[in-house]
Motif scaffolding. Sequence first.
Motif, PDB file in Angstrom:
ATOM      1  N   LEU A  87      45.445  74.700  29.933  1.00 22.57           N
ATOM      2  CA  LEU A  87      44.983  73.339  29.643  1.00 22.57           C
ATOM      3  C   LEU A  87      44.171  72.782  30.813  1.00 22.57           C
ATOM      4  O   LEU A  87      43.185  72.067  30.604  1.00 22.57           O
ATOM      5  N   ILE A  88      44.579  73.124  32.017  1.00 24.51           N
ATOM      6  CA  ILE A  88      43.808  72.706  33.205  1.00 24.51           C
ATOM      7  C   ILE A  88      42.400  73.292  33.124  1.00 24.51           C
ATOM      8  O   ILE A  88      41.391  72.606  33.353  1.00 24.51           O
ATOM      9  N   ASP A  89      42.340  74.559  32.774  1.00 28.99           N
ATOM     10  CA  ASP A  89      41.037  75.231  32.658  1.00 28.99           C
ATOM     11  C   ASP A  89      40.195  74.592  31.548  1.00 28.99           C
ATOM     12  O   ASP A  89      38.997  74.353  31.721  1.00 28.99           O
ATOM     13  N   ALA A  90      40.835  74.289  30.424  1.00 29.32           N
ATOM     14  CA  ALA A  90      40.103  73.690  29.292  1.00 29.32           C
ATOM     15  C   ALA A  90      39.575  72.307  29.669  1.00 29.32           C
ATOM     16  O   ALA A  90      38.443  71.944  29.324  1.00 29.32           O
ATOM     17  N   GLN A  91      40.376  71.551  30.382  1.00 31.40           N
ATOM     18  CA  GLN A  91      39.954  70.211  30.798  1.00 31.40           C
ATOM     19  C   GLN A  91      38.708  70.298  31.680  1.00 31.40           C
ATOM     20  O   GLN A  91      37.744  69.540  31.500  1.00 31.40           O
ATOM     21  N   ALA A  92      38.732  71.243  32.630  1.00 31.51           N
ATOM     22  CA  ALA A  92      37.574  71.395  33.533  1.00 31.51           C
ATOM     23  C   ALA A  92      36.353  71.906  32.777  1.00 31.51           C
ATOM     24  O   ALA A  92      35.227  71.456  32.992  1.00 31.51           O
ATOM     25  N   GLY A  98      33.090  65.862  26.347  1.00 32.37           N
ATOM     26  CA  GLY A  98      33.899  64.880  25.626  1.00 32.37           C
ATOM     27  C   GLY A  98      35.266  65.364  25.199  1.00 32.37           C
ATOM     28  O   GLY A  98      35.845  64.835  24.250  1.00 32.37           O
ATOM     29  N   PHE A  99      35.805  66.357  25.932  1.00 35.84           N
ATOM     30  CA  PHE A  99      37.157  66.840  25.629  1.00 35.84           C
ATOM     31  C   PHE A  99      38.119  66.293  26.689  1.00 35.84           C
ATOM     32  O   PHE A  99      37.814  66.286  27.872  1.00 35.84           O
ATOM     33  N   GLN A 100      39.268  65.842  26.232  1.00 36.02           N
ATOM     34  CA  GLN A 100      40.237  65.262  27.158  1.00 36.02           C
ATOM     35  C   GLN A 100      41.645  65.733  26.799  1.00 36.02           C
ATOM     36  O   GLN A 100      42.023  65.728  25.628  1.00 36.02           O
ATOM     37  N   VAL A 101      42.390  66.145  27.825  1.00 29.89           N
ATOM     38  CA  VAL A 101      43.806  66.487  27.639  1.00 29.89           C
ATOM     39  C   VAL A 101      44.633  65.376  28.260  1.00 29.89           C
ATOM     40  O   VAL A 101      44.264  64.823  29.302  1.00 29.89           O
ATOM     41  N   ILE A 119      50.895  71.652  41.060  1.00 27.28           N
ATOM     42  CA  ILE A 119      49.980  72.634  40.454  1.00 27.28           C
ATOM     43  C   ILE A 119      48.602  72.023  40.161  1.00 27.28           C
ATOM     44  O   ILE A 119      47.788  72.634  39.485  1.00 27.28           O
ATOM     45  N   ALA A 120      48.367  70.814  40.714  1.00 27.81           N
ATOM     46  CA  ALA A 120      47.053  70.165  40.621  1.00 27.81           C
ATOM     47  C   ALA A 120      46.571  69.999  39.183  1.00 27.81           C
ATOM     48  O   ALA A 120      45.467  70.428  38.833  1.00 27.81           O
ATOM     49  N   VAL A 121      47.389  69.380  38.374  1.00 26.38           N
ATOM     50  CA  VAL A 121      46.977  69.090  37.001  1.00 26.38           C
ATOM     51  C   VAL A 121      45.803  68.101  37.037  1.00 26.38           C
ATOM     52  O   VAL A 121      45.859  67.099  37.753  1.00 26.38           O
ATOM     53  N   ASN A 122      44.753  68.412  36.314  1.00 29.60           N
ATOM     54  CA  ASN A 122      43.514  67.617  36.384  1.00 29.60           C
ATOM     55  C   ASN A 122      43.337  66.669  35.199  1.00 29.60           C
ATOM     56  O   ASN A 122      42.235  66.292  34.854  1.00 29.60           O
ATOM     57  N   TYR A 123      44.441  66.338  34.540  1.00 31.98           N
ATOM     58  CA  TYR A 123      44.389  65.380  33.430  1.00 31.98           C
ATOM     59  C   TYR A 123      45.590  64.442  33.554  1.00 31.98           C
ATOM     60  O   TYR A 123      46.552  64.749  34.280  1.00 31.98           O
ATOM     61  N   PRO A 124      45.551  63.307  32.875  1.00 30.81           N
ATOM     62  CA  PRO A 124      46.626  62.323  33.056  1.00 30.81           C
ATOM     63  C   PRO A 124      47.985  62.841  32.555  1.00 30.81           C
ATOM     64  O   PRO A 124      48.081  63.393  31.462  1.00 30.81           O
ATOM     65  N   ILE A 125      48.984  62.668  33.396  1.00 27.65           N
ATOM     66  CA  ILE A 125      50.369  62.962  33.018  1.00 27.65           C
ATOM     67  C   ILE A 125      51.034  61.624  32.722  1.00 27.65           C
ATOM     68  O   ILE A 125      50.960  60.693  33.542  1.00 27.65           O
ATOM     69  N   LEU A 126      51.638  61.540  31.571  1.00 27.88           N
ATOM     70  CA  LEU A 126      52.295  60.283  31.179  1.00 27.88           C
ATOM     71  C   LEU A 126      53.807  60.501  31.189  1.00 27.88           C
ATOM     72  O   LEU A 126      54.288  61.587  30.859  1.00 27.88           O
ATOM     73  N   LEU A 127      54.528  59.476  31.568  1.00 26.40           N
ATOM     74  CA  LEU A 127      55.947  59.643  31.887  1.00 26.40           C
ATOM     75  C   LEU A 127      56.826  58.706  31.073  1.00 26.40           C
ATOM     76  O   LEU A 127      56.349  57.752  30.454  1.00 26.40           O
ATOM     77  N   GLY A 128      58.138  58.968  31.153  1.00 21.17           N
ATOM     78  CA  GLY A 128      59.103  58.098  30.468  1.00 21.17           C
ATOM     79  C   GLY A 128      59.837  58.855  29.393  1.00 21.17           C
ATOM     80  O   GLY A 128      59.346  58.965  28.270  1.00 21.17           O
ATOM     81  N   ASP A 129      61.000  59.379  29.747  1.00 19.50           N
ATOM     82  CA  ASP A 129      61.742  60.270  28.856  1.00 19.50           C
ATOM     83  C   ASP A 129      61.892  59.718  27.431  1.00 19.50           C
ATOM     84  O   ASP A 129      61.464  60.336  26.452  1.00 19.50           O
TER      85      ASP A 129
END
Lengths: 180, 169
Positions: A87-92, A98-101, A119-129
Amino acid sequence: MTPNRLRQTALLIAGALLLIGGALGLRKLTAENDAARGSLIGRPAPEITLTDSNGQPQRLSQWRGQLLLVNFWATWCAPCVHEIPLLIDAQARWRERGFQVIGPALDDSAAAATYASQIAVNYPILLGDAQVSEAMKSLGDTLGALPYSVLIGRDGTIIATQHGEFSKEDLHALIERHLQ
Amino acid sequence: MHTGNRPLQPTVNVQRSRRQLIAGAGALILLANVAPLRAASPFGSPRSAGDLLPVEQALRVGPALWQSGVLTLHAEAAAGCYLYRERFVVERLDGGEALQGLQLPAGERYADENFGDVAIWRGAVVLSYAAATAPARIRVRFQGCAEGRVCYAPQLRELPVQPLETAAP
């Protein structure tokens, strides 16, 4: 062609058309049953608000106009962790087109944020169990299982959902198809 | 003989035409059904939910029985699924003494990508805990995966405990 043969041919064509009509009707019924069972495919994605790693609320609708892949994951989920580099690769690779993860984590917030940073994720990580669990359900999860991905079109319509990892080939083909 | 064969020729042609029409209709029906389904599966190979079970069916716990100071709990992972032994926790909800594991199956050693070298349970297992008095209810925490496919979110279930009659000596 004799009149008899003409009549037989006409009857056969009529029969074939009836069969096609019946099959199409059956397919429509099946699709309606799928919809009745709760499939979200083809429907507008519901509005969801989750918190990012800076504590800021992020609304799903802000990515309208982009091809959006919502990938639910967790640090305790081996297939999820295995899938993230893809997914990191796809985002880059497709961001400019116009693709967003985005990656809502069904996890302890600190654990997810730390892992994503490592691991340097390059897209937004959203939180809250709990909120992420609710978001998963509202985006069509019926298994309670990860990874769970939802592809949302530029117009905000849900294109597809998937439990389990993507193969590289499937993911690339999917993105290319829907970015065109 | 030659003239006798002539009338058969149109019949053969009609049968051939009929076969062609039926084959054509079959192909159209197939196309009408398969093409839209393929279009509706943009993820390519059909790996989505189809053969995966919801967590309630993949990982099951219960019933819980108590007899003569022993609480027995049944648990089961469906075919292709497993439970993490170390993540299986049972607590009583009535404030009584903590449960002590008496007999927990050793399980199978498993090299987990996340949790390292762990023990897992496949299929049905029976767990025994020491409980001098019968708990009214217990809380069970557990976690597991469908091997190589998905992992299920940590589960929390509350179960009633059924006390069984103690056999007379």
